[in-house]
Design a protein around this motif. Structure first.
Motif, mmCIF file in Angstrom:
data_model
loop_
_atom_site.group_PDB
_atom_site.id
_atom_site.type_symbol
_atom_site.label_atom_id
_atom_site.label_comp_id
_atom_site.label_asym_id
_atom_site.label_seq_id
_atom_site.Cartn_x
_atom_site.Cartn_y
_atom_site.Cartn_z
ATOM 1 N N LEU A 73 0.829 -1.194 0.000
ATOM 2 C CA LEU A 73 0.000 0.000 0.000
ATOM 3 C C LEU A 73 0.869 1.251 0.000
ATOM 4 C CD1 LEU A 73 -1.514 0.452 3.577
ATOM 5 C CD2 LEU A 73 0.427 -0.969 3.074
ATOM 6 N N ASN A 74 0.243 2.367 -0.266
ATOM 7 C CA ASN A 74 0.962 3.639 -0.247
ATOM 8 C C ASN A 74 1.526 3.915 1.133
ATOM 9 O OD1 ASN A 74 0.363 4.197 -2.928
ATOM 10 N ND2 ASN A 74 -1.482 5.340 -2.424
ATOM 11 N N GLU A 110 5.060 -0.873 2.376
ATOM 12 C CA GLU A 110 4.726 0.487 1.950
ATOM 13 C C GLU A 110 5.585 0.899 0.760
ATOM 14 O OE1 GLU A 110 3.175 2.972 5.606
ATOM 15 O OE2 GLU A 110 5.232 2.288 5.932
ATOM 16 N N PRO A 112 6.050 4.128 -2.504
ATOM 17 C CA PRO A 112 5.656 5.471 -2.941
ATOM 18 C C PRO A 112 4.497 5.399 -3.942
ATOM 19 C CG PRO A 112 8.019 5.101 -3.272
ATOM 20 C CD PRO A 112 7.413 3.793 -2.894
ATOM 21 N N LYS A 113 3.686 6.430 -3.993
ATOM 22 C CA LYS A 113 2.508 6.455 -4.870
ATOM 23 C C LYS A 113 2.847 6.257 -6.338
ATOM 24 C CE LYS A 113 -0.637 9.099 -2.021
ATOM 25 N NZ LYS A 113 -1.543 10.241 -1.950
ATOM 26 N N GLU A 114 4.010 6.717 -6.761
ATOM 27 C CA GLU A 114 4.356 6.598 -8.184
ATOM 28 C C GLU A 114 4.684 5.165 -8.600
ATOM 29 O OE1 GLU A 114 8.214 7.783 -6.064
ATOM 30 O OE2 GLU A 114 6.116 8.413 -5.970
ATOM 31 N N ASN A 115 4.662 4.245 -7.659
ATOM 32 C CA ASN A 115 4.969 2.842 -7.968
ATOM 33 C C ASN A 115 3.747 2.052 -8.429
ATOM 34 O OD1 ASN A 115 7.506 3.496 -7.133
ATOM 35 N ND2 ASN A 115 7.708 1.842 -5.669
ATOM 36 N N TRP A 116 2.633 2.729 -8.712
ATOM 37 C CA TRP A 116 1.418 2.049 -9.151
ATOM 38 C C TRP A 116 1.039 2.464 -10.565
ATOM 39 C CZ3 TRP A 116 -0.297 -1.553 -5.894
ATOM 40 C CH2 TRP A 116 -0.071 -1.404 -4.531
ATOM 41 N N TYR A 125 -1.047 8.031 -10.070
ATOM 42 C CA TYR A 125 -0.812 8.797 -8.845
ATOM 43 C C TYR A 125 0.465 9.646 -8.901
ATOM 44 C CZ TYR A 125 -4.372 6.082 -6.307
ATOM 45 O OH TYR A 125 -5.531 5.505 -5.854
#
Length: 126
Positions: A73-74, A110, A112-116, A125
């Motif tokens: 998750l983020n 956890e 970072p958001k850019e990993n999705w 994201y």
């Protein structure tokens, strides 16, 4: 978008597997503030010997029904929210499917958001 991987011993019914997934999703919604419909889960059963969980690590007596839940998750949730999630899952599984709380192992990963990427080859994201 949490990605949930649930690994459990072979031989559980489809209803059991579905209930386990429901409990984890509901706990994410109520404790980790995950949005509605943000449900991505991989539930895998393992034959004997394919799921190795130490029966006594940290003094916790685990049975052959022990399962592992890994949530990617983020990053950014507080320790208090994480603890509330662990408790909600363990209590929910105990209540819904009769699983002992000692048999619930949870790991949060956890990122970072850019990993999705949710599709279309885009980083929505980022």
């Amino acid at each position: 978008m949490p990605l949930v991987r649930i690994d459990l011993p072979q031989g559980k019914s489809p209803e059991y597997r579905h209930s386990v997934g429901d409990v984890v999703y509901e706990a994410m919604r109520t404790t980790l503030n995950v949005p509605e419909n943000d449900r991505f889960q991989v539930i895998t059963e393992h034959a004997p010997g394919g799921l190795v969980i130490d029966p006594t690590y940290l003094g916790i007596a685990r049975s052959g029904d022990a399962l592992m839940i890994q949530v990617t998750l983020n990053a950014g949730r507080s320790v208090e929210l994480k603890k509330a999630f662990y408790k909600a899952v363990a209590d929910g599984l105990h209540e819904r499917v009769g699983l002992r709380r000692e048999d619930v192992l949870i790991q949060l990963v956890e990122v970072p958001k850019e990993n999705w990427s949710f599709g279309n080859g885009e980083a929505q994201y980022a």
